[in-house]
Structures are given as C-alpha cells and as structure tokens.
Design a protein around this motif. Structure first.
Motif, PDB file in Angstrom:
ATOM      1  N   GLY A  45      51.276  27.408  32.183  1.00 10.47           N
ATOM      2  CA  GLY A  45      52.087  28.494  32.720  1.00 10.47           C
ATOM      3  C   GLY A  45      51.397  29.837  32.589  1.00 10.47           C
ATOM      4  N   MET A  46      50.833  30.123  31.409  1.00  6.17           N
ATOM      5  CA  MET A  46      50.093  31.375  31.234  1.00  6.17           C
ATOM      6  C   MET A  46      48.758  31.325  31.962  1.00  6.17           C
ATOM      7  SD  MET A  46      51.870  33.603  29.565  1.00  6.17           S
ATOM      8  CE  MET A  46      50.587  34.782  29.116  1.00  6.17           C
ATOM      9  N   ALA A  47      48.102  30.156  31.963  1.00  7.63           N
ATOM     10  CA  ALA A  47      46.820  30.021  32.668  1.00  7.63           C
ATOM     11  C   ALA A  47      46.974  30.302  34.153  1.00  7.63           C
ATOM     12  CB  ALA A  47      46.253  28.619  32.456  1.00  7.63           C
ATOM     13  N   SER A  48      48.159  30.001  34.698  1.00  9.20           N
ATOM     14  CA  SER A  48      48.384  30.174  36.135  1.00  9.20           C
ATOM     15  C   SER A  48      48.239  31.622  36.586  1.00  9.20           C
ATOM     16  CB  SER A  48      49.787  29.673  36.503  1.00  9.20           C
ATOM     17  OG  SER A  48      50.798  30.524  35.982  1.00  9.20           O
ATOM     18  N   LEU A  49      48.381  32.554  35.652  1.00  5.65           N
ATOM     19  CA  LEU A  49      48.275  33.969  36.022  1.00  5.65           C
ATOM     20  C   LEU A  49      46.874  34.306  36.519  1.00  5.65           C
ATOM     21  CD1 LEU A  49      50.301  35.553  33.056  1.00  5.65           C
ATOM     22  CD2 LEU A  49      51.125  34.831  35.312  1.00  5.65           C
ATOM     23  N   GLN A  50      45.874  33.514  36.146  1.00  2.00           N
ATOM     24  CA  GLN A  50      44.513  33.659  36.669  1.00  2.00           C
ATOM     25  C   GLN A  50      44.062  32.434  37.470  1.00  2.00           C
ATOM     26  OE1 GLN A  50      41.942  34.324  33.298  1.00  2.00           O
ATOM     27  NE2 GLN A  50      42.517  36.479  33.062  1.00  2.00           N
ATOM     28  N   MET A  51      44.413  31.266  36.970  1.00  2.00           N
ATOM     29  CA  MET A  51      43.902  30.016  37.519  1.00  2.00           C
ATOM     30  C   MET A  51      44.340  29.782  38.963  1.00  2.00           C
ATOM     31  SD  MET A  51      44.539  26.160  36.032  1.00  2.00           S
ATOM     32  CE  MET A  51      46.291  26.245  36.485  1.00  2.00           C
ATOM     33  N   ASN A  52      45.595  30.085  39.278  1.00  6.67           N
ATOM     34  CA  ASN A  52      46.097  29.797  40.622  1.00  6.67           C
ATOM     35  C   ASN A  52      45.280  30.503  41.695  1.00  6.67           C
ATOM     36  OD1 ASN A  52      48.011  28.335  39.298  1.00  6.67           O
ATOM     37  ND2 ASN A  52      49.774  29.347  40.212  1.00  6.67           N
ATOM     38  N   GLU A  53      44.930  31.748  41.436  1.00  9.92           N
ATOM     39  CA  GLU A  53      44.138  32.491  42.412  1.00  9.92           C
ATOM     40  C   GLU A  53      42.710  31.943  42.473  1.00  9.92           C
ATOM     41  OE1 GLU A  53      42.666  37.083  43.378  1.00  9.92           O
ATOM     42  OE2 GLU A  53      44.087  36.681  41.745  1.00  9.92           O
ATOM     43  N   ASP A  54      42.133  31.624  41.324  1.00  5.14           N
ATOM     44  CA  ASP A  54      40.757  31.111  41.291  1.00  5.14           C
ATOM     45  C   ASP A  54      40.618  29.794  42.046  1.00  5.14           C
ATOM     46  OD1 ASP A  54      40.153  33.280  39.772  1.00  5.14           O
ATOM     47  OD2 ASP A  54      39.702  32.184  37.926  1.00  5.14           O
TER      48      ASP A  54
END
Length: 442
Positions: A45-54
C-alpha cells in the motif's frame, strides 16, 4: 459448550504462575513475528505511492496484484496448518517465516505487472498457515478462559504493524535514489529481511507442546496438560469429522462469512487508505503519519475489548457489535469526506475490525474439537481471507476506478460486515450450537 463457561472461582497460585510464564515465554515473540508478517503483506500500500507510476499500474491492476496474495493464501492455508500439526511449530513456523521473507525481498526487483502478480501469489502461498498455525498453537498452551485476551493481545500486531509500519515505510520511501534504487525497492528489502532472521530464531524459541517445555516445572507442565486435556474432552459444536465433512460443514462457512467482514475491512483499508489519504494533498511521509493514527487507537481498544470478553465470558455480542461498528463507520463516509472526517471513519472501521478478532477466534476455537481445530481454523481463515482480501480488495479498486469515489467503494464492505454481524447472532443461539451427534466419530 456454552460461551459463558468460565471459572467462577479465583485461580490458584499454580494456575496464575503457569499461565503467566507461558504467556511471557511465547506471546511477545509471536507478536513480533506477526507484526513483521502484517508489514510485509501490507507494505504494498505504501509502496504504491511510487511503484504504481514506475510500473504503469492502473488502480484495477494494482488491486488485482494486491488480492493475489489471498489466492495463494487460500490454496495453501489448510495444507500448511495440517503440516504444522504433524511436523510441529518449531520447524514449520520457522519455514514459513524464512520463505515469506525471501519472497518479500524479491518483490523489490519486479519490473512488470506480471512479475508482481507472481510474487504476490507466492507471498500468500509462503505465509499461508502462519496465522491459523499460531491460533492452533495457542490452543496447545492457553486454557479457554484466557484465550480471548491472549488472542487479542497477539493480534494487536495487526494495527500495531500499520501504526509503526506506515511512518517507517514513509521514511524508507524517502531513501529514493540511495545506491541507485527507488524508495519502494528499499521498502521491500528492509522490511523483508527481519522475517528471515525471526524465522531462524523461531526454531530455538518455540516449544511444540507443554510436555516438551523444559522452561516449565514438572508441576506446571502437569497442570497445563491436564487442564487442556479436560477442555478438549468436552463435546463441541463441530466434533471429530473427516476433512471433507469439515469443509462442507455449514458452521465453517458461517464462521468464514462472519470473519470475512472484519478481514475485508482491515485488509482493504491497509492497501487503499494510503492513496485515500494522499488524495488530500499530503506528502508521502505525512501520509504515513496520518495513516498511523487509526491503527494506534485500534491497538489499544482491541486489547480492552478482548479483556471485556474474557471477563464476562461473552463472545457472541462482543463479535457482532464490532461488525456493526465497521458497517456504520463505512457508511458514515457519505456524511463527511474531509481529511479529519476520513481519519475518524478509518478509526471507527479499524477499531471494529481489530477488536472483533479476539472474541471471534476464542468463539471459533471453542466450537471446534481438538481433532478438527487445525483444519477448521485454517479453513475459516482461508475462506474469509479469500472473500475479504482476495475479492473485496479487487471490488474496491474496480469501483474506485470506475466512479472515482472511495466512498462508493466502501459500500460492499459495509454490506458484508452487516451480514456477518447478523450471522454471528443467529449462529450463536443455543439452538444453532447443539452438538451434531451424527457428526461425532465413535
């Protein structure tokens, strides 16, 4: 067995000393292990703040990736718990933790949605059996009248993981660019390694059964073994039946429905609440801090609620009321959509979701005979997590993507929790809990 069957006399000094020694020996270690488990399954959930865009992940794709954890969990949970019953906790819990720690670290190196799908499935398969295994393990060590407070204390690791993990994860994300890697890479690596180390430690810390616990005196071992044996000899709502009969038993499916609501609320919000809170314009670190507030409140109140259930010997209403609180909290999102209102709503929902767990698992373990507990507890958890985590995390993502509304996405969760609250009241009636004589194996 009536849910109000608890000791009416003061415990003896031997009882108090034995229970105290058992609790302090195994509970703190298991809490730390479960805390790491919740961090590792929820840090996406917290990783998604960067990972989703990458990785170019849409909300629907991210929801699917998150939910695949519960598919692997569902498929391997019952076999894993049966393996632990046969092999023993020392080896099996150690194996579980080392495996999921390795998979969690590997998630840092995904480069596509397909790779993420595979690793989330493998993480669920690796972790499968840990939670029901611990609940089963506690039935080997904790007499029934102490069980709700002990389970609630153990499960405080869930909100505590988010209370501690959210700010830590937010801080780790700020390591973006360190040694040429993104912050979300470091998130999976630094939060996966502790599981491997704790898995190694589990082999040396845990004892399989009271009769092999050298850290108890002979008198304490005898008292504990005889007390637990006497409890296991009592007739249960679900007696000694085959695995296939167990998986078709109506009470197992009813208990899974009851638990699915709380599981869905806790899991869905752990995955999606960081994005909900960030939508108010917060930076990553502040998002982590604000996200920790509801979990801090839930960590305290779930222990209070578990103690209340043990003190009164009441399980049914202590379970049902928390499910109704979740449903009411979710529906109140239609009233307030401000940042402060969202924090209050998240707090109500998470207090209900985590306070439910102690009374519910004490209730469920009391309905299962010792011979069916391993498969029964695992089956309840597996089905509930598949519905609550696998399905509802996806449903939330699809509704949110289609409507752009976090509020509308909460409605199915509210319906599921309300249905669970009604179900536990219906199932908990004495007429519903009579022992099925035909199910008993003579």
């Amino acid at each position: 067995m009536s849910e109000k069957m608890h000791a009416s006399t003061a415990p003896s000094e031997l009882e108090k000393q034995t229970v105290r020694r058992v609790v302090w020996r195994i509970l703190p270690f298991l809490i730390v292990c479960y805390l790491i488990a919740i961090i590792d399954r929820g840090n996406i959930g917290m990783a998604s703040l960067q990972m989703n865009e990458d990785l170019g992940l849409s909300k629907a794709v991210f929801g699917l990736a998150s939910s695949l954890f519960f598919v692997g969990y569902f498929l391997f949970e019952v076999p894993s718990n049966l393996a632990m019953q046969k092999i023993g906790a020392k080896i099996w819990i150690s194996r579980i933790m080392i495996t999921w720690g390795i998979v969690s670290v590997c998630t840092a190196f995904v480069q596509s949605s397909e790779m993420l799908y595979v690793l989330r499935f493998l993480l669920g398969a690796a972790e499968a059996g840990f939670f029901p295994g611990v609940i089963l393990y506690l039935t080997y060590w904790i007499p029934a009248k102490y069980r709700a407070r002990v389970i609630a204390t153990f499960m405080v690791a869930i909100p505590a993981a988010n209370f501690i993990g959210s700010p830590i994860s937010g801080a780790i994300l700020s390591l973006d660019g360190w040694y040429g890697m993104r912050g979300w890479h470091w998130l999976f690596i630094l939060e996966g390694i502790p599981a491997v180390l704790l898995g190694i430690a589990a082999f040396f810390v845990l004892s399989n059964r009271p009769d092999s616990a050298g850290w108890l005196t002979a008198e304490q071992r005898n008292w504990l073994s005889s007390t637990l044996a006497a409890e296991n000899a009592q007739r249960k709502a679900i007696g000694h039946i085959s695995l296939w009969q167990l998986l078709r038993h109506k009470h197992i499916w009813m208990m899974a429905l009851i638990y699915a609501g709380a599981s869905a609320a806790g899991t869905t919000l752990s995955v999606w609440s960081p994005q909900l809170l960030k939508s108010f314009g917060l930076d990553n670190f502040t998002t982590g801090l604000v996200n920790a507030i509801p979990y801090g409140l839930a960590s305290v109140l779930m222990i209070v609620w578990g103690r209340s259930s043990d003190r009164t010997g009441e399980r049914r209403w202590h379970t049902a009321l928390t499910l109704f609180l979740i449903a009411g909290g979710l529906l109140s999102a239609f009233i307030s959509q401000s940042l402060s209102g969202s924090v209050v709503i998240l707090s109500l929902v998470l207090i209900g979701a985590y306070s439910m767990k102690g009374p519910f698992w004490a209730l469920a373990s009391g309905w299962l005979s010792s011979s069916t507990a391993a498969a029964g507890l695992a089956a309840i958890g597996a089905v509930a997590n598949l519905i609550g985590g696998g399905l509802m995390v996806n449903v939330y993502g699809m509704i949110n993507q289609a409507t752009g509304s976090h509020t509308l996405a909460m409605v199915p969760l509210a319906v599921l929790c309300a249905a669970g609250g009604i179900a536990v009241l219906v199932m908990g009636r004495k007429s519903s809990l009579r022992v099925d004589a035909h199910a008993q194996v003579k």
